[in-house]
Design an enzyme around this catalytic site. Structure first.
Site, short mmCIF file in Angstrom:
data_model
loop_
_atom_site.label_atom_id
_atom_site.label_comp_id
_atom_site.label_asym_id
_atom_site.label_seq_id
_atom_site.Cartn_x
_atom_site.Cartn_y
_atom_site.Cartn_z
N GLU A 256 36.46 77.08 57.04
CA GLU A 256 36.53 78.50 56.71
C GLU A 256 36.10 79.39 57.88
O GLU A 256 35.02 79.19 58.45
CB GLU A 256 35.65 78.77 55.47
CG GLU A 256 35.58 80.21 55.02
CD GLU A 256 36.94 80.82 54.70
OE1 GLU A 256 37.72 80.17 53.99
OE2 GLU A 256 37.21 81.95 55.17
N THR A 298 43.10 82.83 54.09
CA THR A 298 43.11 81.39 53.82
C THR A 298 44.43 80.95 53.21
O THR A 298 44.99 79.90 53.57
CB THR A 298 42.00 81.00 52.82
OG1 THR A 298 40.77 81.53 53.27
CG2 THR A 298 41.88 79.50 52.70
N ASP A 472 40.87 78.04 59.47
CA ASP A 472 41.94 78.73 58.74
C ASP A 472 42.34 80.06 59.36
O ASP A 472 43.51 80.41 59.40
CB ASP A 472 41.59 78.89 57.24
CG ASP A 472 40.35 79.72 56.98
OD1 ASP A 472 39.61 80.02 57.93
OD2 ASP A 472 40.11 80.07 55.80
N HIS A 473 41.36 80.81 59.88
CA HIS A 473 41.66 82.12 60.50
C HIS A 473 40.42 82.57 61.24
O HIS A 473 39.38 81.91 61.17
CB HIS A 473 42.09 83.15 59.45
CG HIS A 473 41.17 83.21 58.27
ND1 HIS A 473 39.93 83.79 58.31
CD2 HIS A 473 41.29 82.69 57.02
CE1 HIS A 473 39.34 83.66 57.14
NE2 HIS A 473 40.13 82.99 56.33
C1 GP9 Z 1 38.38 81.53 48.59
C2 GP9 Z 1 38.49 81.15 50.01
C3 GP9 Z 1 38.37 82.35 50.89
O1 GP9 Z 1 38.79 80.60 47.66
O2 GP9 Z 1 39.58 80.37 50.26
O3 GP9 Z 1 39.55 83.02 51.10
P1 GP9 Z 1 39.68 84.09 52.27
O4 GP9 Z 1 38.92 85.31 51.86
O5 GP9 Z 1 39.10 83.48 53.51
O6 GP9 Z 1 41.13 84.33 52.39
MN MN Z 2 39.36 81.81 54.71
#
Ligand code: GP9
Ligand code: MN
Length: 634
Positions: A256, A298, A472-473
């Site tokens: 994350e 995400t 993810d980002h």
């Molecule tokens: C929530 C997590 C966060 O389930 O995947 O999402 P994001 O805010 O990073 O898009």
């Molecule tokens: Mn995320």
């Protein structure tokens, strides 16, 4: 005749005053509440006049109403525009972006806005509504000033001619300063900067309508055109690892908000990623790997990974096109006897995942209901990553093999909250809490990965499981480039630095691997699917997704971002300017600039057309049943 004209002209006072109010408050809000880069006095001037034409146009609609109604329409118009304005300020405060219609439909994800609601109490907000009271007051107390007598046609014509003239001037200046503003409208910021917030909002609504029409009009021929384009750019991978992992389990862990600059970083002499520093010594580590996500964060990273398509520039595909046909990793692996699942200790409908995973062909989805979540094992957004990893291993242990399991982590999420009990290193010292704590939550995520790998070894799965990890980002947005510059020891973060900051880790560990390798191929999330399929020896479907096998030495070394920026192994392109990739200095457009710009534009265009037209419903290889998955509860 002249008297009527003069009276009519005077009757314009009230609507003109209303338009003036909207203009000025929109300008002030744009200036003070949005973080727009203004580089020249001309841009400053364009910004100033940009809200005017739309303010006049919309207010002018009231001129078609007679009598009392007219002033009510003027006031209601002002109220509606003010709501849009304030809505955007709140949204921007949290997401650093402007509202798009599709994202508004994602009400479940607007939770984060809670913290911005405080902004409503800001005295600035008063400024944005005070004019409405003034207008009501004038309407009630000064009937002459706010007269609603009939307005002569000539005067009406004059009003709209003036509006059109202002609009043309605005558009002309904008086009001169930034050619192709409307045709290459990847970037919301440009539109707001040059044409004003309300023009942007109208344009966005128009785009939404166009999208729905595109789907209705799409045909199989369009798919053929897309396939021809993809085939003409395709390289056949020469990876020595192709097929070597056939039949192995795959665990894919999303890290994350994890940016590459964290790897190897130190805070007060302590490593931020002690585990990863060591793990990449015995894994493949791609140091030039970039995330390609847009508004869908995400969910975009997941969409790109599973389909090898680009996300949309507006909204999240997970919401806007959740039930489209796509050809995904789980569907392709099902034919090879794989079981596919997702583990994520959050609610099932977040990012519409329950709906999307079904249509992507996952067999199951372990959500918050499958984990034992308590106050003690929660941090910030939910269950802490270490406990998540421990409990996930128990789940993996029970799965039918071979499996493809995706684990989504959570602790290293904005605003990077962490309590004493879970803190493993001290914060950074920029004074910006969100930035300073980022290293602590990242350190915690690193710990969770260590726990995962250790427990996977204990479970015996380590010997026949390919472990893939990717960021993810980004985690730190442009809002935090002051502390970022301080941390990186730079005077400022330039456009080229910004692109390089979009690097996130991509790590592959093969069963039995003891020697690592750092690979410099310029690659991105669209490459994940072809890379995994190649390792597992599964044929990638023909011409319906982008990206290439990252283990191929003939990888094209090109990464395209959603806003039309791109990186190659020798240069970076962003916002109309080229930079040398090594020195990050601005350079003249290289020889192949035009060709690459076209390629980038076409690739994004064809990806969009697959999504908008739902073109993969015409794909003959798409015979995969997609049923409804149950979210698993243990
Ligand atoms: C929530 C997590 C966060 O389930 O995947 O999402 P994001 O805010 O990073 O898009
Ligand atoms: Mn995320």
């Amino acid at each position: 005749m002249f008297k009527t004209l003069k009276d009519s002209l005077l009757n314009l006072r009230f609507p003109l005053l209303a338009a003036f109010f909207i203009w000025i408050k929109t300008y002030l809000a744009t200036l003070f509440k949005f973080d727009l880069t203004i580089e020249s006095p001309m841009q400053q001037f364009i910004l100033f006049i940009s809200p005017l034409a739309v303010a006049m146009l919309v207010t002018g609609l009231a001129l078609f109403f007679q009598g009392k109604k007219r002033n009510y329409v003027i006031i209601i118009t002002n109220i509606l525009l003010t709501i849009v304005l304030i809505g955007n300020i709140l949204f921007y405060g949290f997401y650093n972006d402007f509202i798009t219609l599709p994202i508004l439909l994602q009400a479940t994800n607007l939770g984060g806005l809670g913290s911005s609601i405080r902004e409503l109490l800001n005295p600035f907000m008063l400024l944005l509504v005070v004019d409405i009271f003034i207008l009501v007051f004038l309407m009630k107390k000064y009937p002459k000033f706010s007269s609603t007598e009939k307005i002569n046609g000539l005067i009406k014509g004059f009003y709209f001619l003036l509006t059109a003239a202002i609009f043309t001037l605005n558009l002309g200046l904008a086009q001169a300063d930034r050619p192709q503003l409307l045709t290459r409208s990847f970037d919301r910021e440009y539109l707001v900067r040059y044409m004003g917030l309300f023009f942007y909002q109208g344009y966005d609504a128009f785009q939404s309508g166009k999208t729905s029409t595109q789907r209705a009009l799409a045909s199989g021929d369009q798919l053929t055109e897309v396939q021809n384009f993809i085939r003409s750019n395709r390289v056949i991978s020469d990876s020595p690892l192709a097929g070597s992992m056939s039949g192995k389990n795959v665990v894919m862990i999303t890290l994350e908000s994890f940016q590459s600059f964290l790897i190897g970083a130190e805070i007060n002499g302590e490593e931020v990623t002690p585990f990863l520093n060591e793990f990449i010594q015995r894994s493949y580590y791609f140091e030039n790997f970039y995330h390609q996500t847009a508004q869908g964060k995400t969910s975009d990273s997941e969409f790109i990974t599973e389909t090898s398509l680009y996300p949309l520039s507006r909204g999240a595909v997970f919401f806007t096109h959740a039930t489209n046909e796509f050809v995904t990793i789980p569907e392709l692996l099902r034919d090879e006897g794989y079981y596919s699942t997702v583990l994520h200790a959050n609610n099932a409908s977040f990012w519409n995942r329950n709906v999307v995973y079904s249509s992507f062909g996952f067999d199951s989805f372990f959500t918050e209901n499958s984990f034992e979540i308590t106050d003690e094992n929660s941090i910030g957004w939910g269950m802490n990553d270490v406990t998540f990893m421990e409990q996930s291993i128990d789940i993996l242990d029970t799965l039918q093999q071979p499996f493809y399991a995706k684990l989504l982590t959570l602790t290293n999420h904005f605003p990077y909250e962490i309590d004493e009990a879970h803190t493993l290193i001290g914060p950074y010292d920029s004074g910006d809490g969100t930035f300073d704590r980022y290293f602590q939550t990242a350190r915690y995520l690193d710990e969770a990965l260590r726990v995962f790998v250790e427990n996977l070894k204990e479970s015996g799965l380590y010997e026949n499981t390919v472990i893939v990890m990717y960021g993810d980002h980004y985690g730190q947005s442009e809002n935090r480039y002051r502390p970022m510059a301080q941390f990186l020891g730079k005077d400022e973060i330039t456009a080229a630095d910004h692109i390089e900051l979009q690097r996130v880790p991509f790590i592959v560990h093969l069963p039995g691997q003891t020697e690592g390798e750092t690979i410099s191929t310029v690659s991105g999330q669209v490459d994940i699917k072809p890379t995994i399929l190649s390792l597992l020896g599964v044929d990638a479907p023909d011409g319906i997704g982008f990206g290439n096998d990252m283990f191929g030495t003939n990888h094209p070394n090109l990464v395209i971002f959603r806003d039309g920026s791109f990186v190659t192994d020798s240069y970076i392109y962003r916002g109309g300017t080229f930079f040398d990739k090594d020195t990050r200095e601005e350079i003249e457009p290289p020889e192949d600039a035009e060709r690459l710009l076209n390629r980038v534009e076409q690739e994004l265009h064809y990806s969009d057309s697959i999504i908008y037209g739902n073109l993969l419903r015409f794909y003959s290889g798409n015979n995969h049943e997609t049923g409804t998955i149950q979210t698993e509860i243990r």
